[in-house]
Design an enzyme around this catalytic site. Structure first.
Site, PDB file in Angstrom:
ATOM      1  CE1 TYR A  69       4.354  -6.600   3.477  1.00 16.44           C
ATOM      2  CE2 TYR A  69       3.499  -8.939   3.668  1.00 16.44           C
ATOM      3  CZ  TYR A  69       3.532  -7.612   2.893  1.00 16.44           C
ATOM      4  OH  TYR A  69       2.936  -7.551   1.588  1.00 16.44           O
ATOM      5  CG  ASP A  78      -1.930  -1.096   1.212  1.00 12.23           C
ATOM      6  OD1 ASP A  78      -2.387  -1.491  -0.125  1.00 12.23           O
ATOM      7  OD2 ASP A  78      -2.423  -1.450   2.057  1.00 12.23           O
TER       8      ASP A  78
END
Length: 405
Positions: free
Chosen positions: A187, A112
């Site tokens: 992540y 994003d």
């Protein structure tokens, strides 16, 4: 009916079949972005599959697997959009400048806006043609040449592109897909805890939490979420994933050294520096510098030097899975932070998970602290690849160059 129409109907039929088998193939569906949908996925799979069967494969085309790092602050996201500066858009522009024709970049993970990447991956098809003799196809560029040239175009006369660079590149087969061949994604999320404001060097790279965090409680909360679950409470309402079932292979939070020193500094030297500052640290099995004692009676042990900023306590959340739902990691971190501050208990985390609605979860963490750490593939070693390529692609003088007809 045209050939193109038949192709679209074929894609839709394949899509319907996959939808009906979704319950048995949940972990095979890699859906991470609001832009994706089932028809698009079918078309991408169809495009990447055995192009030679349709007779459209270009023998002069080479597919490259590309690893790229970037600071997400000035990007509107990774996926190309009609408007806004994107990772895919910038990469396509640089590759196009290199070979002199439009190219398409296919990303593994569609991060994003504001999300960083230590290593995101994409694939791109490049054809090397002669500049002296138009229409003449040459042997593909060496990956090292592509890396050097494209990084040059990424930086050339454009200061905005200093926040992105290619870190690795290699040749892969023409049916290799950066997104669908991914075995695992990892992540990292950084949280800085402390009442003082963040340094200007950290404001776009971590989530500032003024409150103290209970590390043990956060670690207990992680245990509730590890494994295979219905993560409906941890996906944004705009998520278009077919199934909310995901498997977290790892979810862990640890406290690490908060330092302005670059990661390349030698661990031993860093320990010496830390000891000089009356701090005590230890190194775990993964060579992470873990904090064992930072605060004395609730006060920072930073030396009393005028102008030296007090250190924040630094926490890193590490999460691994084959695929993630839209905003899943940031929603998980938001819950862990709430547990760390005492807003939620560990039992509340289980309640939120079982509620199966995102409205049960606290606000998600901001994008600035999230980093895509790596994307793992089942790839042959470089030595095996080099041996195979040398036995297959070593050209003879007659076959080294081909003319387009």
């Amino acid at each position: 009916m045209t050939k193109f129409s038949k192709h679209i109907l074929q894609c839709k039929a394949e899509c319907s079949k996959r939808l009906s088998n979704a319950a048995r193939n949940e972990e095979e569906e890699v859906e991470e972005s609001v832009e994706e949908n089932a028809v698009e996925e079918c078309e991408e799979v169809s495009e990447s599959r055995n192009l030679s069967d349709s007779g459209t494969e270009n023998p002069g085309m080479q597919r490259y697997l590309v690893a790229v790092e970037y600071i997400g602050t000035r990007f509107a996201g990774a996926q190309k959009q009609p408007q806004g500066r994107t990772v895919a858009g910038i990469l396509e522009e640089a590759f196009s400048n290199f070979i002199g024709k439009p190219v398409r970049v296919s990303l593994s993970s569609r991060t994003d806006a504001g999300v960083h990447a230590v290593s995101n991956v994409c694939h791109v098809d490049l054809e090397r043609t002669s500049k002296r003799k138009p229409g003449e196809i040459l042997t593909p560029h060496d990956p090292a040449v592509v890396k050097r040239a494209v990084n040059h175009f990424l930086q050339k006369d454009n200061s905005d592109n200093t926040d992105i660079t290619i870190t690795d590149i290699r040749c892969v087969p023409s049916d290799f897909h950066a997104r669908f061949r991914a075995q695992e994604r990892m992540y990292l999320y950084r949280i800085l805890s402390g009442q003082d404001s963040l340094s200007v060097f950290e404001r776009q790279g971590a989530w500032h939490v003024p409150e103290d965090l209970d590390l043990r409680a956060m670690q207990e909360a992680c245990k509730v979420l590890v494994g295979c679950h219905d993560f409906s409470s941890f996906r944004a309402s705009a998520c278009q994933a077919i199934s909310p079932i995901r498997t977290l292979d790892e979810l862990h939070v640890s406290e690490v050294v908060s330092t302005v020193f670059f990661p390349s500094i030698n661990g031993k030297d860093l320990n010496n520096i830390i000891k000089d500052h009356s701090r005590v640290y230890s190194i775990n099995s993964e060579n992470d510098l873990l904090l064992s004692s930072v605060y004395n009676n609730g006060r920072s042990a930073t030396p009393n030097i005028f102008g030296l900023r007090k250190k924040h306590r630094c926490y890193v959340v590490r999460v691994r899975a084959r695929s993630f739902l839209y905003h899943q990691v940031r929603l998980i971190v938001g819950v862990l932070k709430a547990v760390g501050t005492g807003q939620l208990s560990v039992s509340d985390v289980k309640r939120i998970l079982e509620a199966k609605t995102v409205t049960a979860a606290p606000p998600m963490a901001p994008a600035c602290g999230l980093y895509l750490g790596y994307v793992r593939y089942d790839l042959p070693s470089e030595a095996e690849t080099d041996t195979a390529e040398s036995s297959v692609t070593s050209p003879t003088p007659a076959s080294q160059k081909r003319r387009l007809t």
